[in-house]
Design an enzyme around this catalytic site. Structure first.
Site, mmCIF file in Angstrom:
data_model
loop_
_atom_site.group_PDB
_atom_site.id
_atom_site.type_symbol
_atom_site.label_atom_id
_atom_site.label_comp_id
_atom_site.label_asym_id
_atom_site.label_seq_id
_atom_site.Cartn_x
_atom_site.Cartn_y
_atom_site.Cartn_z
ATOM 1 N N LYS A 52 0.775 -1.173 -0.039
ATOM 2 C CA LYS A 52 0.064 -0.021 0.192
ATOM 3 C C LYS A 52 0.924 1.272 -0.150
ATOM 4 O O LYS A 52 0.695 2.383 -0.677
ATOM 5 C CB LYS A 52 -0.900 0.128 1.166
ATOM 6 C CG LYS A 52 -2.033 -1.040 0.965
ATOM 7 C CD LYS A 52 -2.609 -1.171 2.226
ATOM 8 C CE LYS A 52 -3.903 -2.119 2.211
ATOM 9 N NZ LYS A 52 -4.599 -2.862 3.462
ATOM 10 N N GLN A 96 -5.357 -1.596 9.535
ATOM 11 C CA GLN A 96 -5.137 -3.005 8.824
ATOM 12 C C GLN A 96 -5.759 -3.920 9.607
ATOM 13 O O GLN A 96 -5.681 -4.190 10.877
ATOM 14 C CB GLN A 96 -3.504 -3.164 8.551
ATOM 15 C CG GLN A 96 -3.285 -4.523 7.743
ATOM 16 C CD GLN A 96 -3.911 -4.452 6.250
ATOM 17 O OE1 GLN A 96 -3.887 -3.579 5.734
ATOM 18 N NE2 GLN A 96 -4.245 -5.774 5.674
ATOM 19 N N ASP A 119 -11.589 2.748 3.875
ATOM 20 C CA ASP A 119 -12.211 1.224 3.684
ATOM 21 C C ASP A 119 -13.826 1.227 3.416
ATOM 22 O O ASP A 119 -14.230 0.287 2.929
ATOM 23 C CB ASP A 119 -11.882 0.517 4.841
ATOM 24 C CG ASP A 119 -10.511 -0.270 4.800
ATOM 25 O OD1 ASP A 119 -10.179 -0.830 3.757
ATOM 26 O OD2 ASP A 119 -10.043 -0.558 5.824
HETATM 27 N N1 GUN Z 1 -7.114 -6.594 5.596
HETATM 28 C C1 GUN Z 1 -7.258 -7.449 4.211
HETATM 29 N N2 GUN Z 1 -8.064 -6.691 3.705
HETATM 30 C C2 GUN Z 1 -8.254 -5.620 4.078
HETATM 31 C C3 GUN Z 1 -9.013 -4.445 3.931
HETATM 32 O O1 GUN Z 1 -9.501 -4.238 2.523
HETATM 33 N N3 GUN Z 1 -8.963 -3.400 4.536
HETATM 34 C C4 GUN Z 1 -8.234 -3.451 5.966
HETATM 35 N N4 GUN Z 1 -8.500 -2.419 6.644
HETATM 36 N N5 GUN Z 1 -7.753 -4.742 6.145
HETATM 37 C C5 GUN Z 1 -7.560 -5.419 5.430
#
Ligand code: GUN
Length: 281
Positions: A52, A96, A119
Site C-alpha cells: 500500500k 489494517q 475502507d
Molecule cells: N485486511 C485484508 N483486507 C483488508 C482491507 O481491505 N482493509 C483493511 N483495513 N484490512 C484488510
C-alpha cells in the site's frame, strides 16, 4: 476467453490517479495523505501494508504507516485515530485487519471519521452505499466492479450471482451491481443449490474463501467470473474458482493471483484521493 489482467488494469488506474494528484497539487498546493495503522507482526498484513505504501508513493500521495506492537491497548489506538481525524494533512485512515483479539474491531472502525474512512467500513458509509449516496466504497468490491465494467459497460438487466455474504465483499458488491440495474442474487453457505443459482448468472463474483468451489459446469456460456478468493493450499495459492475448468466456459475470468488483488490497492488510492477532494469542497 478473456483473461482479465488485474495488474495491467491497476497500473492504468494508478497512471490516471497520478495525473489527478498532479492536478490537485497545482490547484490546492497540497496532496492527499493516507495513514495506515498496523498492529502486530502478522506477515501477510505487513506485506499488504508495504505494498500500500509503495503504491501510494508511486502516485504521489503522502503516505505514513503507524506501527504498534501486538499488545497495544485499544484506547491508545482510539486516541491516535481521534488525533488523525483532526489532522488536516491526513485525507484517509486505514486500520489494517485482522486485529488482535483484545481489540474491538467495530469500535476501531467507528472511531474513524466517516469522511476519512478509505475502507468504507464505517456504518455511515455502509448506509450511504446502500442508500445510493456518495461514500467511500470498500476497495475489493470496487476493484471487482471496475473490472466487470471494463468487460461489460452496460450491466442493466444482467443477472449477477454473488457467492459469499461478507460485509467486506459480498454485501457491498451487491449494492454496486444493484446500482447498475443488475438482478442480484446473494448466495452463501446455506444456499440449497449453488450450482443451479450460478448457472443462471451473467456475472459471478466468488468471495467465499473456499478453494476452487465454483466449477466449470456451473458456468453459463458467456458468463463473466470474478474470483476474489485467496486460499492457501498444498498446491499453493488458489482462488474460489476452479480456474482451468471455468476458463473453458466463461467469457472472461480473473486469475489468482494477478486479478482482483492489484485492483484492491489501486482502489484504496482512489478512495484516498476522493476523500481529499470531498474535504476541499
Ligand atoms: N485486511 C485484508 N483486507 C483488508 C482491507 O481491505 N482493509 C483493511 N483495513 N484490512 C484488510
Amino acid at each position: 476467453m478473456i483473461l482479465i489482467d488485474g495488474k495491467k488494469e491497476a497500473a492504468l488506474l494508478r497512471e490516471e490517479l497520478k495525473k489527478e494528484v498532479i492536478n490537485l497539487k497545482a490547484k490546492y498546493n497540497k496532496v492527499p495523505g493516507l495513514t495506515v495503522i498496523l498492529i502486530g507482526d502478522l506477515t501477510p498484513s505487513q506485506i499488504y501494508v508495504r505494498n500500500k505504501e509503495k503504491s501510494a508513493k508511486e502516485v504521489g500521495l503522502k503516505s505514513e504507516i503507524i506501527k504498534y506492537p501486538e499488545n497495544i491497548e485499544e484506547k491508545v489506538v482510539i486516541e491516535k485515530i481521534k488525533e488523525l481525524n483532526t489532522n488536516e494533512t491526513v485525507s484517509g485512515i486505514l486500520v489494517q485487519l485482522p486485529l488482535p483479539k483484545h481489540i474491538d474491531k467495530q469500535k476501531i472502525i467507528e472511531a474513524i471519521d466517516p469522511s476519512k474512512d478509505v475502507d468504507g467500513f464505517h456504518p455511515m458509509n455502509v448506509g450511504n452505499l446502500s442508500s445510493g449516496y456518495e461514500s467511500s466504497i470498500p476497495c475489493t468490491p470496487l476493484g471487482c466492479y471496475l473490472l466487470i465494467k471494463k468487460i461489460e459497460p452496460n450491466l442493466s438487466g444482467k443477472k449477477a450471482v454473488i457467492v459469499g455474504r461478507s460485509n467486506l465483499n459480498g454485501k457491498p458488491m451487491t449494492q454496486l451491481l444493484l446500482k447498475e440495474n443488475c438482478t442480484v442474487t446473494i448466495t452463501h453457505s446455506r444456499t440449497k443449490d449453488l450450482k443451479t443459482e450460478c448457472l443462471e448468472a451473467d456475472i459471478i463474483v466468488a468471495a467465499v474463501g473456499i478453494p476452487e468451489l465454483v466449477k466449470g459446469d456451473w458456468i453459463k456460456k458467456g458468463c463473466i467470473v470474478i474470483d476474489v478468493g485467496i486460499n492457501k493450499t498444498d498446491q499453493g495459492i488458489v482462488g474460489d474458482v476452479a480456474f482451468d475448468e471455468v476458463s473453458k466456459n466463461a467469457k472472461a475470468l480473473t486469475p489468482v493471483p494477478g486479478g482482483v488483488g492489484p485492483m484492491t490497492i489501486a482502489c484504496l488510492l482512489k478512495n484516498t484521493i476522493d476523500c481529499f477532494k470531498r474535504s476541499q469542497i
